[in-house]
Enzyme design. Sequence first.
Site, PDB file in Angstrom:
ATOM      1  N   GLU A  50       0.925  -0.865   0.247  1.00 58.81           N
ATOM      2  CA  GLU A  50      -0.478  -0.151  -0.289  1.00 58.81           C
ATOM      3  C   GLU A  50       0.973   1.111   0.110  1.00 58.81           C
ATOM      4  OE1 GLU A  50      -3.275  -1.905   3.155  1.00 58.81           O
ATOM      5  OE2 GLU A  50      -2.028  -0.787   3.789  1.00 58.81           O
ATOM      6  N   CYS A  91      -3.287  33.050  12.219  1.00 58.79           N
ATOM      7  CA  CYS A  91      -2.983  33.300  13.325  1.00 58.79           C
ATOM      8  C   CYS A  91      -2.428  32.479  14.447  1.00 58.79           C
ATOM      9  CB  CYS A  91      -4.305  34.118  13.786  1.00 58.79           C
ATOM     10  SG  CYS A  91      -4.431  35.935  13.281  1.00 58.79           S
ATOM     11  N   GLU A  92      -1.654  31.924  13.892  1.00 59.80           N
ATOM     12  CA  GLU A  92      -0.687  31.087  15.073  1.00 59.80           C
ATOM     13  C   GLU A  92       0.678  30.888  15.225  1.00 59.80           C
ATOM     14  OE1 GLU A  92      -2.192  28.253  16.762  1.00 59.80           O
ATOM     15  OE2 GLU A  92      -4.232  28.976  15.750  1.00 59.80           O
ATOM     16  N   TYR A 116      -0.604  14.618   1.101  1.00 61.76           N
ATOM     17  CA  TYR A 116      -1.427  15.031   2.647  1.00 61.76           C
ATOM     18  C   TYR A 116      -0.887  16.926   2.749  1.00 61.76           C
ATOM     19  CZ  TYR A 116      -0.537  10.440   3.267  1.00 61.76           C
ATOM     20  OH  TYR A 116      -0.013   8.892   3.616  1.00 61.76           O
TER      21      TYR A 116
END
Length: 382
Positions: A264, A332-333, A361
């Site tokens: 996989e 805002c992080e 991803y």
Amino acid sequence: MSFSLPAAAAARETPFYLYDLALLEQTLTAVQQAARPRGFQVHYALKANANAPILELIQQHGLGADCVSGAEVQRALDTGFAPDHIVFAGVGKSDAEIKRALAADIWCFNAESAQELEVLNELAGAQGRKARVALRINPNVDAHTHHYITTGLEANKFGISLQDLGAVVDQLGALPHLELVGLHAHIGSQITDLGVFAELSRKLNELQTWLEGRGHHLPHLNVGGGLGIDYHAPDANPIPDFEAYFQVFEQHLVRRPGQRIHVELGRAIVAQSGALVSRVLYVKRSQQTNFAILDAGMTELIRPALYDSYHLIQNLSSQGSKQLYDVVGPICESSDTFGREVALPETKRGDLVVIRSTGAYGEVMASNYNLREKAEAVYVGQ
């Protein structure tokens, strides 16, 4: 190979995901050239990227589908994967998801617990079906990768522990709507030490011998995926060494006559074919740091914030002398950072910047945090 941005793409509003379907096709050809002569069946892990044009190309090259949700099962069916080439894994399958997969008559469920087997048996019986299952075991093999993407240790939530396997196998005799067809193991992701696959093979050899002693002869073995890519040099190594990967299993896995081996792969197939293209909004200079603030953020690529992962960052607009920048987004992080002290040509407002190896991803983990609009996907190479 080197990265080049087509003129039509350069004029688009940023940020956007750029997919090179020609490179994806080359990668698919390479993986099948390594797998088919050895009799290995490759299933593509949809969780890496589930865009329809990408899935259609993958399906056309003869890969099956590895799904971890009911929606992924449906997406696989919708993009042309045959039900008998679909595997459904995942530690928390809901009843509705199981019913959907049973109705489609998919090839196999990778079952992860004794209770899941009981539920599968009940739901299959209600449909008058017999579900094919592979037991996902937790082999307690260290993948030597980030602890968030390690899945084969006893401390992880995945799979049936070796200590519980005997009781689970005995339980199958009381579950008439299940057919045991194989074993499954997946130990982690972004694995670059091929030696761990040799260790996994040895564990599976021992388990097969043990199961045969209990009267179970398995026609299938699923060794999972996890093969890593070169995030640091995507141009030098755009396609993983699939020959070396499959050779490890060929050398160390003891196959029974007629036994089918399944793998996989997700990231290894699609990651290098994708890039995130962004534009510099501002360059902010402080006494300690130069910030290159992009219009892409962790909403478009969360891997650096979530895993502290590395992606190669390139300025496509400047040829100036190199300076160090913290490349950040607008969210805002403080975790909204793609890279610290990144050496880039002198960077200015409006420069085009590309973040490489985001085909896996990247878009599939995007969010609309801060009410951000979803970035567009652009396809080139076909």
